[in-house]
Each structure stands twice: as C-alpha cells, then as structure tokens.
Scaffold this motif. Structure first.
Motif, mmCIF file in Angstrom:
data_model
loop_
_atom_site.group_PDB
_atom_site.id
_atom_site.type_symbol
_atom_site.label_atom_id
_atom_site.label_comp_id
_atom_site.label_asym_id
_atom_site.label_seq_id
_atom_site.Cartn_x
_atom_site.Cartn_y
_atom_site.Cartn_z
ATOM 1 N N GLN A 200 0.840 -1.202 0.000
ATOM 2 C CA GLN A 200 0.000 0.000 0.000
ATOM 3 C C GLN A 200 0.875 1.252 0.000
ATOM 4 N N ARG A 201 1.901 1.243 0.848
ATOM 5 C CA ARG A 201 2.806 2.399 0.917
ATOM 6 C C ARG A 201 3.588 2.569 -0.388
ATOM 7 N N LEU A 202 3.829 1.464 -1.065
ATOM 8 C CA LEU A 202 4.566 1.504 -2.332
ATOM 9 C C LEU A 202 3.746 2.189 -3.430
ATOM 10 N N LEU A 203 2.441 1.943 -3.448
ATOM 11 C CA LEU A 203 1.586 2.511 -4.487
ATOM 12 C C LEU A 203 1.071 3.904 -4.142
ATOM 13 N N PHE A 204 1.073 4.249 -2.874
ATOM 14 C CA PHE A 204 0.503 5.518 -2.422
ATOM 15 C C PHE A 204 1.064 6.738 -3.162
ATOM 16 N N PRO A 205 2.400 6.871 -3.335
ATOM 17 C CA PRO A 205 2.930 8.062 -4.024
ATOM 18 C C PRO A 205 2.518 8.147 -5.489
ATOM 19 N N LEU A 206 2.078 7.034 -6.075
ATOM 20 C CA LEU A 206 1.743 7.007 -7.496
ATOM 21 C C LEU A 206 0.341 7.518 -7.785
ATOM 22 N N LYS A 208 -0.777 10.386 -7.652
ATOM 23 C CA LYS A 208 -0.753 11.674 -8.353
ATOM 24 C C LYS A 208 -0.227 11.543 -9.783
ATOM 25 N N ASP A 209 0.020 10.306 -10.220
ATOM 26 C CA ASP A 209 0.509 10.095 -11.580
ATOM 27 C C ASP A 209 -0.491 10.690 -12.565
ATOM 28 N N SER A 210 -0.020 11.535 -13.443
ATOM 29 C CA SER A 210 -0.913 12.269 -14.352
ATOM 30 C C SER A 210 -1.493 11.415 -15.474
ATOM 31 N N ALA A 211 -1.021 10.163 -15.604
ATOM 32 C CA ALA A 211 -1.467 9.332 -16.726
ATOM 33 C C ALA A 211 -2.328 8.136 -16.312
ATOM 34 N N CYS A 212 -2.537 7.945 -15.017
ATOM 35 C CA CYS A 212 -3.361 6.812 -14.575
ATOM 36 C C CYS A 212 -4.040 7.136 -13.245
ATOM 37 N N PHE A 213 -4.638 6.155 -12.619
ATOM 38 C CA PHE A 213 -5.397 6.298 -11.389
ATOM 39 C C PHE A 213 -6.473 7.377 -11.523
ATOM 40 N N LEU A 214 -6.281 8.547 -10.942
ATOM 41 C CA LEU A 214 -7.309 9.597 -10.968
ATOM 42 C C LEU A 214 -7.629 10.025 -12.396
ATOM 43 N N PHE A 215 -6.637 9.970 -13.273
ATOM 44 C CA PHE A 215 -6.841 10.377 -14.660
ATOM 45 C C PHE A 215 -7.866 9.482 -15.353
ATOM 46 N N HIS A 216 -7.909 8.205 -14.991
ATOM 47 C CA HIS A 216 -8.814 7.263 -15.647
ATOM 48 C C HIS A 216 -10.208 7.239 -15.031
ATOM 49 N N ALA A 225 -11.040 3.134 -9.450
ATOM 50 C CA ALA A 225 -11.315 3.351 -8.026
ATOM 51 C C ALA A 225 -11.049 2.096 -7.195
ATOM 52 N N VAL A 226 -11.171 0.907 -7.807
ATOM 53 C CA VAL A 226 -10.973 -0.321 -7.042
ATOM 54 C C VAL A 226 -9.543 -0.410 -6.508
ATOM 55 N N ALA A 227 -8.570 0.053 -7.303
ATOM 56 C CA ALA A 227 -7.173 0.026 -6.864
ATOM 57 C C ALA A 227 -6.905 1.124 -5.838
ATOM 58 N N ILE A 228 -7.469 2.310 -6.065
ATOM 59 C CA ILE A 228 -7.264 3.425 -5.129
ATOM 60 C C ILE A 228 -7.857 3.069 -3.768
ATOM 61 N N GLY A 245 -6.297 17.020 -2.588
ATOM 62 C CA GLY A 245 -6.642 17.030 -4.001
ATOM 63 C C GLY A 245 -7.315 15.746 -4.455
ATOM 64 N N VAL A 246 -6.964 14.607 -3.815
ATOM 65 C CA VAL A 246 -7.586 13.332 -4.177
ATOM 66 C C VAL A 246 -9.066 13.352 -3.817
ATOM 67 N N ILE A 247 -9.364 13.822 -2.596
ATOM 68 C CA ILE A 247 -10.762 13.894 -2.146
ATOM 69 C C ILE A 247 -11.534 14.891 -2.998
ATOM 70 N N THR A 248 -10.904 16.032 -3.292
ATOM 71 C CA THR A 248 -11.553 17.050 -4.139
ATOM 72 C C THR A 248 -11.859 16.492 -5.519
ATOM 73 N N CYS A 249 -10.917 15.716 -6.059
ATOM 74 C CA CYS A 249 -11.101 15.118 -7.384
ATOM 75 C C CYS A 249 -12.310 14.194 -7.404
ATOM 76 N N VAL A 250 -12.472 13.388 -6.364
ATOM 77 C CA VAL A 250 -13.603 12.466 -6.304
ATOM 78 C C VAL A 250 -14.921 13.233 -6.217
ATOM 79 N N PHE A 251 -14.947 14.301 -5.419
ATOM 80 C CA PHE A 251 -16.160 15.109 -5.307
ATOM 81 C C PHE A 251 -16.505 15.772 -6.638
ATOM 82 N N GLU A 252 -15.490 16.233 -7.338
ATOM 83 C CA GLU A 252 -15.724 16.858 -8.646
ATOM 84 C C GLU A 252 -16.286 15.841 -9.647
ATOM 85 N N LEU A 253 -15.797 14.604 -9.574
ATOM 86 C CA LEU A 253 -16.309 13.559 -10.450
ATOM 87 C C LEU A 253 -17.767 13.247 -10.140
ATOM 88 N N LEU A 254 -18.095 13.218 -8.860
ATOM 89 C CA LEU A 254 -19.480 12.958 -8.458
ATOM 90 C C LEU A 254 -20.404 14.070 -8.944
#
Length: 282
Positions: A200-206, A208-216, A225-228, A245-254
């Motif tokens: 979990q700690r290994l993936l946490f910094p990723l 904010k990757d601009s090409a995956c996770f929140l971007f998708h 969202a299943v991985a996040i 910013g992660v929480i804000t991003c989810v609210f904006e998507l909703l």
C-alpha cells in the motif's frame, strides 16, 4: 600476545557515547556525527534485512521464477499495444491479459493458479508471500507502465445527434479492448496491495501520476477506483496522509458525472477506517 580487543572488541556505540560526554567540543561533535551515521546505517540495514525474502519452500521458489518469466513477457508485449500491425497487437492483448489474470490470481485468496505446471490454491498464508514476490520483482512498476499508455477518451453524445446528452454523463472510449485490459490491470493492483501495508505504501505516491489512477476515473466502464480504494483500505496512516486534491477530485467527479457506487465506496474508505471515523478527512 594478541590484544584482547581482537577477540572481545569494545562496543562502538558505548565508545562514541562516552566521547560525546567529553568537555571537548570538536571531539564531542565528531563522535556524535559518527554515532548518527552508525545508527542510520544500522537502521537502513535492518530495514533491508526485513525486505529480504528467503525462498525456503520449493513451491515458493517455483512461483518466483515463474512470475519472473511472466513479468518479462508483460514488459516485452507492452510496446506492441500501440503497434499498427493488427496481428501483433491482438497477440499482445492476449498475452498481457493472461499475465495480469495470473498475477491477480496469485494475490487473491481462494483462487487456483497454474505455476510451472503445478496448480496452486492461494490461501491466507500463501497470498502475502505472493505479494512479496511481486513486489521484489517490481511487478507493480510494469503494470503502472502499462496503464500509462494512451487511451481514447471523449464526451458521450446523444444517439442520432451530435449534441451532448443533458445531465451528468461518464466519458466513453472507442477502445473497449484497452479499457478492459486496464480494468484487469487495476484489479491486479488492488489484489497486490489488499491487506499488505508495505505494498500500500509503495503505491501511495503514485496516486498523483498524471497518466493513470485519478486520470482514468470518469471513463465509462473503467474502474480505477478499485485500486485506489485498496491502497487506503484498513490503513489509518495512509488515510491520514491522503492529499486533499484526491478527495476534491472524487467530489468533482461525483458532481460532473453523477453518483457512482465505486466512487462513494472510495470516499467511505477514506472517512471511515476499520469502523473508526477519520476526522481529518471528514
């Protein structure tokens, strides 16, 4: 006659601490600097030793070498996903899908996986070993590299017109095969870090990757969202460190795309951890 110190050497820590107590600033500061360096190196060594995985059992050794081959195949085939040769591209999709299914199976309790010609049933004791093997072989990095590939994304339009539909709508993609492959990749990452604090700690910094996770997030049928959610689930320390910013991003998507169960589940994992409210995120 040999000095007694050869057979019974003095404790370096005690010597340095005694030197720190001398009323001689230069000696004391040098001793303290050496003491700090010694303890830092010792802490780093202990951390490294904890990360070492000893392959004692034959089935675990087989798994290690088998997974190593699979990850090499994943790395080789990734470049063919963008090929203009339809045959090469289709072959890459098939091989990467097989590898991702296997990696996900190795880190999922109850799944049956073929490893070097032997069928392994993954249980609660075996899965953490598999997660450690994937981590030591850097499997997550190659999956992330796969997810960083481009995917067609466009606004959804109403049938029979060029106008966009009224109300919140998810974006769509003209590459359903790649979307399904990315879904499998996110599912594999979720299994990789489920219940595993180190992963979990290994993936946490990723995140904010601009090409995956929140971007998708926001693409119809693509469940990043299943991985996040798996990165934060049950991890109080990481939940308290999550960027606003992660929480804000989810609210904006909703707000933009409407309520989606997977996004609400993600928020729930951030505001309630192991049944206890996380006041910071609330």
């Amino acid at each position: 006659m040999a000095s007694q110190d050869i057979f019974n050497p003095p404790n370096i820590v005690q010597i340095l601490l005694k030197c720190c107590n001398f009323n001689y600033p230069r000696l004391a500061s040098t001793a303290f600097a050496l003491f700090h360096r010694h303890m830092t190196q010792k802490a780093a060594l202990i951390k490294r030793c904890k990360e070492v995985q000893v392959l004692v059992y034959p089935e675990v050794a087989r798994m290690y070498y088998d997974v190593h081959v699979d990850i090499s195949e994943l790395r080789r085939q990734n470049k063919w996903l963008a090929s203009d040769d339809d045959g090469s591209k289709a072959n890459a999709f098939l091989k990467i899908t097989a590898v991702l299914n296997k990696l996900r199976g190795l880190t999922t309790v109850g799944s049956s996986v073929s490893v070097a010609g032997h069928t392994m049933v993954m249980d609660a004791e075996t899965v953490p070993k598999s997660q450690a093997i994937l981590r030591n072989l850097n499997a997550h990095s190659y999956i992330i590299a796969l997810l960083r590939g481009s995917i067609d994304r466009r606004k959804k339009a109403a049938e029979g017109s060029g106008d966009e539909e009224d109300g919140p709508q998810l974006d769509i993609t003209a590459e359903p095969e790649k979307r399904d492959l990315y879904n499998l990749a996110y599912s594999a990452l979720a299994s990789f870090c489920t219940g595993n604090d180190t992963n979990q700690r290994l993936l946490f910094p990723l995140l904010k990757d601009s090409a995956c996770f929140l971007f998708h997030m926001g693409i119809e049928g693509l469940n990043a969202a299943v991985a996040i959610t798996a990165i934060f689930k049950g991890n109080v320390k990481l939940s308290e460190k999550v960027d606003e910013g992660v929480i804000t991003c989810v609210f904006e998507l909703l707000t933009r795309h409407g309520k989606q169960a997977r996004w609400l589940h993600l928020l729930a994992s951030l505001v309630v951890v192991d049944g206890k409210p996380n006041k910071r995120n609330q």
